[in-house]
Design a protein around this motif. Sequence first.
Motif, PDB file in Angstrom:
ATOM      1  N   MET A   1       1.113  -0.901  -0.199  1.00  0.00           N
ATOM      2  CA  MET A   1      -0.083   0.272  -0.522  1.00  0.00           C
ATOM      3  C   MET A   1       0.950   1.451  -0.202  1.00  0.00           C
ATOM      4  O   MET A   1       0.428   2.320  -0.783  1.00  0.00           O
ATOM      5  CB  MET A   1      -0.665  -0.360   1.068  1.00  0.00           C
ATOM      6  N   GLY A   2       2.047   1.225   0.287  1.00  0.00           N
ATOM      7  CA  GLY A   2       2.622   2.244   0.847  1.00  0.00           C
ATOM      8  C   GLY A   2       3.188   2.442  -0.796  1.00  0.00           C
ATOM      9  O   GLY A   2       4.073   4.113  -0.643  1.00  0.00           O
ATOM     10  N   TYR A   3       4.297   1.684  -1.471  1.00  0.00           N
ATOM     11  CA  TYR A   3       5.081   1.999  -2.798  1.00  0.00           C
ATOM     12  C   TYR A   3       3.002   2.660  -3.794  1.00  0.00           C
ATOM     13  O   TYR A   3       3.774   3.381  -4.186  1.00  0.00           O
ATOM     14  CB  TYR A   3       4.483   0.679  -3.621  1.00  0.00           C
ATOM     15  N   TYR A   4       1.747   2.216  -3.368  1.00  0.00           N
ATOM     16  CA  TYR A   4       1.127   2.941  -4.261  1.00  0.00           C
ATOM     17  C   TYR A   4       0.801   3.958  -3.247  1.00  0.00           C
ATOM     18  O   TYR A   4       0.891   5.547  -4.837  1.00  0.00           O
ATOM     19  CB  TYR A   4      -0.235   1.904  -4.641  1.00  0.00           C
ATOM     20  N   VAL A   5       1.228   5.053  -2.272  1.00  0.00           N
ATOM     21  CA  VAL A   5       0.609   6.427  -2.247  1.00  0.00           C
ATOM     22  C   VAL A   5       1.705   6.206  -2.596  1.00  0.00           C
ATOM     23  O   VAL A   5       2.016   8.352  -3.085  1.00  0.00           O
ATOM     24  CB  VAL A   5       0.713   6.168  -0.292  1.00  0.00           C
ATOM     25  N   ILE A   6       2.919   6.255  -2.615  1.00  0.00           N
ATOM     26  CA  ILE A   6       4.545   6.964  -3.542  1.00  0.00           C
ATOM     27  C   ILE A   6       4.099   7.406  -4.517  1.00  0.00           C
ATOM     28  O   ILE A   6       4.024   8.113  -5.110  1.00  0.00           O
ATOM     29  CB  ILE A   6       5.887   6.222  -2.448  1.00  0.00           C
ATOM     30  N   ARG A   7       3.978   6.097  -5.374  1.00  0.00           N
ATOM     31  CA  ARG A   7       3.761   6.064  -6.751  1.00  0.00           C
ATOM     32  C   ARG A   7       2.429   5.273  -7.246  1.00  0.00           C
ATOM     33  O   ARG A   7       2.024   4.169  -7.967  1.00  0.00           O
ATOM     34  CB  ARG A   7       4.964   4.792  -7.286  1.00  0.00           C
ATOM     35  N   ARG A   8       1.191   6.703  -7.434  1.00  0.00           N
ATOM     36  CA  ARG A   8       0.153   6.251  -7.784  1.00  0.00           C
ATOM     37  C   ARG A   8       0.093   6.015  -9.285  1.00  0.00           C
ATOM     38  O   ARG A   8      -1.404   5.682  -9.466  1.00  0.00           O
ATOM     39  CB  ARG A   8      -0.993   7.527  -7.443  1.00  0.00           C
ATOM     40  N   ILE A   9       1.006   5.814 -10.103  1.00  0.00           N
ATOM     41  CA  ILE A   9       0.718   5.994 -11.227  1.00  0.00           C
ATOM     42  C   ILE A   9       0.326   4.469 -12.022  1.00  0.00           C
ATOM     43  O   ILE A   9      -0.058   4.122 -12.695  1.00  0.00           O
ATOM     44  CB  ILE A   9       1.642   5.800 -12.265  1.00  0.00           C
ATOM     45  N   ASP A  10       1.183   3.683 -11.017  1.00  0.00           N
ATOM     46  CA  ASP A  10       0.906   2.026 -10.210  1.00  0.00           C
ATOM     47  C   ASP A  10      -0.432   0.988  -9.612  1.00  0.00           C
ATOM     48  O   ASP A  10       0.540   1.131  -8.743  1.00  0.00           O
ATOM     49  CB  ASP A  10       2.393   1.376 -11.244  1.00  0.00           C
ATOM     50  N   PRO A  11      -1.064   0.786 -10.458  1.00  0.00           N
ATOM     51  CA  PRO A  11      -2.186   0.461  -8.872  1.00  0.00           C
ATOM     52  C   PRO A  11      -1.419  -0.728  -8.779  1.00  0.00           C
ATOM     53  O   PRO A  11      -1.891  -1.693  -7.971  1.00  0.00           O
ATOM     54  CB  PRO A  11      -3.476   0.636 -10.489  1.00  0.00           C
ATOM     55  N   THR A  12      -0.483  -1.764  -9.496  1.00  0.00           N
ATOM     56  CA  THR A  12      -0.666  -3.437  -9.227  1.00  0.00           C
ATOM     57  C   THR A  12       0.104  -3.296  -7.830  1.00  0.00           C
ATOM     58  O   THR A  12      -0.851  -4.171  -7.227  1.00  0.00           O
ATOM     59  CB  THR A  12       1.034  -2.829 -10.277  1.00  0.00           C
ATOM     60  N   ALA A  13       0.589  -2.019  -7.129  1.00  0.00           N
ATOM     61  CA  ALA A  13       0.952  -2.917  -5.555  1.00  0.00           C
ATOM     62  C   ALA A  13      -0.518  -2.187  -4.658  1.00  0.00           C
ATOM     63  O   ALA A  13      -0.102  -2.894  -3.994  1.00  0.00           O
ATOM     64  CB  ALA A  13       1.526  -1.702  -4.925  1.00  0.00           C
ATOM     65  N   LEU A  14      -1.615  -1.653  -5.764  1.00  0.00           N
ATOM     66  CA  LEU A  14      -3.078  -0.835  -4.424  1.00  0.00           C
ATOM     67  C   LEU A  14      -3.107  -2.229  -4.574  1.00  0.00           C
ATOM     68  O   LEU A  14      -4.385  -2.845  -3.693  1.00  0.00           O
ATOM     69  CB  LEU A  14      -3.109  -0.113  -5.202  1.00  0.00           C
ATOM     70  N   TYR A  15      -3.294  -3.292  -5.998  1.00  0.00           N
ATOM     71  CA  TYR A  15      -4.234  -4.506  -5.696  1.00  0.00           C
ATOM     72  C   TYR A  15      -3.965  -5.973  -4.775  1.00  0.00           C
ATOM     73  O   TYR A  15      -4.483  -6.361  -4.346  1.00  0.00           O
ATOM     74  CB  TYR A  15      -4.650  -5.148  -7.408  1.00  0.00           C
ATOM     75  N   PHE A  16      -2.302  -5.948  -5.478  1.00  0.00           N
ATOM     76  CA  PHE A  16      -1.609  -6.319  -4.488  1.00  0.00           C
ATOM     77  C   PHE A  16      -1.786  -6.514  -2.658  1.00  0.00           C
ATOM     78  O   PHE A  16      -1.925  -7.662  -2.475  1.00  0.00           O
ATOM     79  CB  PHE A  16      -0.733  -6.372  -4.503  1.00  0.00           C
ATOM     80  N   SER A  17      -1.950  -5.365  -2.519  1.00  0.00           N
ATOM     81  CA  SER A  17      -1.902  -4.943  -0.941  1.00  0.00           C
ATOM     82  C   SER A  17      -3.603  -5.861  -0.379  1.00  0.00           C
ATOM     83  O   SER A  17      -3.620  -6.182   0.562  1.00  0.00           O
ATOM     84  CB  SER A  17      -1.979  -3.473  -0.858  1.00  0.00           C
ATOM     85  N   LEU A  18      -4.851  -5.243  -1.055  1.00  0.00           N
ATOM     86  CA  LEU A  18      -6.158  -5.240  -1.504  1.00  0.00           C
ATOM     87  C   LEU A  18      -6.490  -7.310  -0.661  1.00  0.00           C
ATOM     88  O   LEU A  18      -7.523  -7.552  -0.093  1.00  0.00           O
ATOM     89  CB  LEU A  18      -6.956  -5.160  -2.372  1.00  0.00           C
ATOM     90  N   LEU A  19      -5.609  -7.093  -2.054  1.00  0.00           N
ATOM     91  CA  LEU A  19      -5.186  -9.400  -2.417  1.00  0.00           C
ATOM     92  C   LEU A  19      -4.854  -9.689  -0.607  1.00  0.00           C
ATOM     93  O   LEU A  19      -5.836 -10.134  -0.684  1.00  0.00           O
ATOM     94  CB  LEU A  19      -4.540  -9.349  -3.553  1.00  0.00           C
ATOM     95  N   CYS A  20      -3.778  -9.319  -0.491  1.00  0.00           N
ATOM     96  CA  CYS A  20      -3.512  -9.794   0.726  1.00  0.00           C
ATOM     97  C   CYS A  20      -4.258  -9.575   2.042  1.00  0.00           C
ATOM     98  O   CYS A  20      -4.357 -10.221   3.124  1.00  0.00           O
ATOM     99  CB  CYS A  20      -2.538  -8.845   1.147  1.00  0.00           C
ATOM    100  N   LEU A  21      -5.220  -8.482   2.298  1.00  0.00           N
ATOM    101  CA  LEU A  21      -6.373  -7.649   3.177  1.00  0.00           C
ATOM    102  C   LEU A  21      -6.945  -8.953   3.313  1.00  0.00           C
ATOM    103  O   LEU A  21      -7.437  -9.259   4.135  1.00  0.00           O
ATOM    104  CB  LEU A  21      -6.242  -6.269   3.278  1.00  0.00           C
ATOM    105  N   THR A  22      -7.385  -8.935   2.160  1.00  0.00           N
ATOM    106  CA  THR A  22      -8.672  -9.455   1.777  1.00  0.00           C
ATOM    107  C   THR A  22      -8.784 -11.806   2.700  1.00  0.00           C
ATOM    108  O   THR A  22      -9.131 -11.905   3.072  1.00  0.00           O
ATOM    109  CB  THR A  22      -9.435  -9.891   0.752  1.00  0.00           C
ATOM    110  N   ALA A  23      -7.536 -11.892   1.733  1.00  0.00           N
ATOM    111  CA  ALA A  23      -7.052 -13.327   2.023  1.00  0.00           C
ATOM    112  C   ALA A  23      -6.722 -13.436   3.454  1.00  0.00           C
ATOM    113  O   ALA A  23      -7.021 -14.445   4.108  1.00  0.00           O
ATOM    114  CB  ALA A  23      -5.710 -13.597   1.612  1.00  0.00           C
ATOM    115  N   ALA A  24      -6.046 -12.331   3.973  1.00  0.00           N
ATOM    116  CA  ALA A  24      -5.488 -12.441   5.872  1.00  0.00           C
ATOM    117  C   ALA A  24      -6.880 -12.637   6.843  1.00  0.00           C
ATOM    118  O   ALA A  24      -7.505 -12.657   8.126  1.00  0.00           O
ATOM    119  CB  ALA A  24      -5.232 -10.821   5.864  1.00  0.00           C
TER     120      ALA A  24
END
Length: 339
Positions: A1-24
Motif C-alpha cells: 500500500m505504501g508503494y502505491y501511496v508513493i507512486r500512484r501511477i501504477d496500481p499494481t501494488a494497490l491491488y496486491f495489498s488489497l488481495l493480501c488484506l482480503t486473504a488475511a
Amino acid sequence: MGYYVIRRIDPTALYFSLLCLTAALRVVSTQQILIRQFDLPISWTWLFKLELISITLIPMFGALYLFSLLNEKRYRKILHIFNGITIVISCYFLFTNVYWGSKIVPAFTYYALLEMVLLLMVVVKSMILRTHPLAQLASVGYFFVFAFGLNDILYSLSYINTFYAMPIAIFIYVFVQAIVLAKKYNNAFKEVEDLSGELQRVNKNQEAIIENRTAELQGYNNIKDKIFSIISHDLRAAIASLSSVLSLAEDADDKTVLELRGYFKGIKRNVDNLNLTIDNMLVWSQSQINGIQTKPETINLNEEIDRSISLYSLVALQKKLHSCTRLPSHLRLRLIQRI
C-alpha cells in the motif's frame, strides 16, 4: 500500500495489498477463527459474512493484480463484467440474511471457477507471448491458486474427498507475488540508473561533439582568413599596377606616352584579371550559401602562371625586375572547378 501511496501511477501494488488484506480477512475469520482471540464482540453471523465477502473479493483483487502486472488489455472488458458481478454478490452477502446468503454459495463456486479460467488464459497467453519479463514467475504462483482452488471447489461440491487447500495456495501465491513485485521495482530502479548513466554518456559525447565542431569552425575561420588575405593581395597587385601606369601617365611627355602605349595591353589584362577575381569572389560567396557543385576541367598551367605574373609586370618594370617560367609548354593540369 505504501508503494502505491508513493507512486500512484501504477496500481499494481494497490491491488496486491488489497488481495493480501482480503486473504488475511478470510484466514482470521475461518477455521481456528483467530479474530476470536482478541475477544471482539463479533457475532457468528458477521464472522460468516466476513468469510463470504472475503471469498468473493479475493478473486476480484487477484484478477485486477494480474491484469495490471501483465498489462493485459484484450480481456479487460470481460474483467469489468466479472468485477461488477462480484460487487453485487458482495453486497448481497453483506446486506441479506446469512441463510439466504448461503443459498447462492454453490452457484458462486461455478462463477469463481469461470473467473479462474479467465485468469488462466491470461497467464498462459502472457507466458507464451512473453508480454512481460516477470510473466513466468508470476504465473507459477497462480498455477498453485488455480490447482488448489479447483480442488476446493470440487471438494465443496463433494466431487472429491480431499481437504480445503486454498489457504496454502494463498500463502504460496502471496509469497511468489511479493518476489515478483520486489523484482519489478528493482528492475525499475535499475532502469533509472541505466538511463542516468546513458544520459551522462550522451552529455559527454555532446561535449566532445561541441568541442570538435568548435575546432572545425575555428579551422574554417582560419581558411576564410587565408582566402581573404590571398584575395586582397591579388586585388592590391592589380590595382597597384593600374595605379603605377596612371602615375607615369600624369608626368609623362610625348616620348613616355609612346612607351606607355606598349603597356596598355598589359593594363587591360590586369583589369580583366581584376574582374575575374571579383567574379570568382561572387561565385564563391554564392557557393557558400547555396552549396557547391564541382566540374573537372583540364587547364594549361603555363597560361595560368603567365596570367598571374602579368599582374606584377608593371611593378616589376618599375623595380627593374625580370621574371620567367621554366615549365614545359605542353604541361596540363586537371583542375576541379567549383560552380
